[in-house]
Write a protein that holds these residues in place. Structure first.
Motif, mmCIF file in Angstrom:
data_model
loop_
_atom_site.group_PDB
_atom_site.id
_atom_site.type_symbol
_atom_site.label_atom_id
_atom_site.label_comp_id
_atom_site.label_asym_id
_atom_site.label_seq_id
_atom_site.Cartn_x
_atom_site.Cartn_y
_atom_site.Cartn_z
ATOM 1 N N LEU A 224 -2.615 -60.207 60.756
ATOM 2 C CA LEU A 224 -1.623 -60.895 59.937
ATOM 3 C C LEU A 224 -2.003 -60.905 58.463
ATOM 4 O O LEU A 224 -1.548 -61.749 57.697
ATOM 5 N N GLN A 226 -2.168 -59.796 54.509
ATOM 6 C CA GLN A 226 -1.061 -59.573 53.580
ATOM 7 C C GLN A 226 -0.583 -58.122 53.481
ATOM 8 O O GLN A 226 0.625 -57.876 53.612
ATOM 9 N N ILE A 229 1.365 -57.063 56.802
ATOM 10 C CA ILE A 229 2.571 -57.849 57.066
ATOM 11 C C ILE A 229 3.648 -57.557 56.028
ATOM 12 O O ILE A 229 4.835 -57.460 56.354
ATOM 13 N N ARG A 230 3.246 -57.348 54.792
ATOM 14 C CA ARG A 230 4.253 -57.011 53.770
ATOM 15 C C ARG A 230 4.845 -55.629 54.048
ATOM 16 O O ARG A 230 6.057 -55.427 53.914
ATOM 17 N N ILE A 235 7.457 -59.374 54.029
ATOM 18 C CA ILE A 235 7.228 -60.770 53.657
ATOM 19 C C ILE A 235 5.784 -60.947 53.194
ATOM 20 O O ILE A 235 4.922 -60.084 53.428
ATOM 21 N N ASP A 236 5.537 -62.049 52.510
ATOM 22 C CA ASP A 236 4.192 -62.368 52.034
ATOM 23 C C ASP A 236 3.519 -63.350 52.991
ATOM 24 O O ASP A 236 4.185 -64.149 53.666
ATOM 25 N N VAL A 237 2.197 -63.306 53.021
ATOM 26 C CA VAL A 237 1.393 -64.249 53.799
ATOM 27 C C VAL A 237 0.571 -65.076 52.821
ATOM 28 O O VAL A 237 -0.167 -64.532 52.007
ATOM 29 N N THR A 250 -1.079 -71.342 57.242
ATOM 30 C CA THR A 250 -0.605 -69.988 56.982
ATOM 31 C C THR A 250 0.906 -70.044 56.838
ATOM 32 O O THR A 250 1.613 -70.498 57.742
ATOM 33 N N PHE A 252 4.475 -67.952 55.797
ATOM 34 C CA PHE A 252 5.124 -66.648 55.630
ATOM 35 C C PHE A 252 6.339 -66.848 54.733
ATOM 36 O O PHE A 252 7.182 -67.708 54.985
#
Length: 262
Positions: A224, A226, A229-230, A235-237, A250, A252
């Motif tokens: 998970l 950054q 996931i981006r 999306i940003d973490v 955490t 999102f």
């Protein structure tokens, strides 16, 4: 050294010339909880169905405790694998205890055992449904119905539990409680999850799917992260300190939302 409980190599599936799962390999040790995540259409449910034997393979193979899954009889498979799917629609007239007892049908079909009812009662106790055993399935709330499906599955006494988006249609608190319940079973689990916020507290490893391929198979913190996931979800973490407790949150967030709205 014990073989993995579940091992898949080079899995592939196509439909109408389009790849649904493309060259996926993974293995799972006893007691692991694997969360399968990815955008819509990534191949998550197709992969789960291939791993549990519900879908024929175009390519590759799946092994259950070292044995090829396609060479294990349906009855033997039912002694090792339990599945809770998205589309399970039990008869609403069934009493909860009778519905959960359906989980004993596969082993009972081989040899009826005198303690089957004891196993059912224990499954009801573990899922918190013992006080509701005489209620009908149709009278249960969404969360209670999901727990009834889990109780039926664990009444099979499987080696692996497969869950396809088990928290759908549940409120946020019920989602977390359901996954906490599953984690407490101590069994090997493969779960397709839609809500990324639920993954880290539940999973020991995460499979990140996108465009039919496996992009990562790693512990939650790594899977998970950054950049991945981006790239996969857009999306940003964010890892933030809880304002009142000594723990990390955490979050999102839609990537680039602030800049695009300015």
């Amino acid at each position: 050294m014990m073989p993995p409980v579940l091992e898949a190599s080079g899995l592939g599936a196509t439909a109408n010339g389009r790849a649904l799962v493309d060259n996926v390999s993974l293995s799972l040790a006893a007691g692991e909880r694997l969360a399968v995540v990815g955008p819509n259409g990534a191949g998550k449910t197709t992969l789960l169905r291939m791993l549990c034997g519900a879908l024929s393979l175009s390519r590759g193979e799946v092994r259950l405790a070292g044995r090829r899954l396609d060479r294990i009889t349906t009855a033997e498979r039912a002694l090792s694998i339990a599945v809770v799917g998205q589309t399970d629609q039990p008869d609403p007239r069934l009493a909860v205890i009778d519905y959960v007892e359906l989980g004993r049908v596969p082993p009972a079909g081989l040899r009826r055992r005198h303690h089957d009812r004891d196993i059912v009662v224990e499954a009801l106790r573990r899922t918190g449904l013992l006080p509701l055993l005489a209620r009908t399935i149709g009278s249960l709330s969404g969360g209670e119905r999901q727990r009834a499906q889990l109780a039926r599955a664990i009444a099979q006494e499987p080696k692996i539990l497969f869950l396809d988006e088990p928290t759908n249609h549940l409120d946020p608190r019920a989602r977390g409680e359901l996954l906490d319940l599953v984690a407490g079973f101590g069994m090997t689990v493969v779960a397709v999850l839609h809500d990324l916020a639920l993954v880290a507290p539940f999973a020991t490893r995460v499979a990140v799917m996108s465009n039919a391929r496996l992009h990562a198979l790693a512990p939650p913190r790594e899977a998970l992260a950054q950049p991945l996931i981006r790239a996969v979800f857009g999306i940003d973490v964010l890892h933030l300190q809880h304002p009142t407790e000594d723990r990390e949150l955490t979050v999102f967030d839609l990537a680039g939302r602030a800049s695009s709205s300015s």
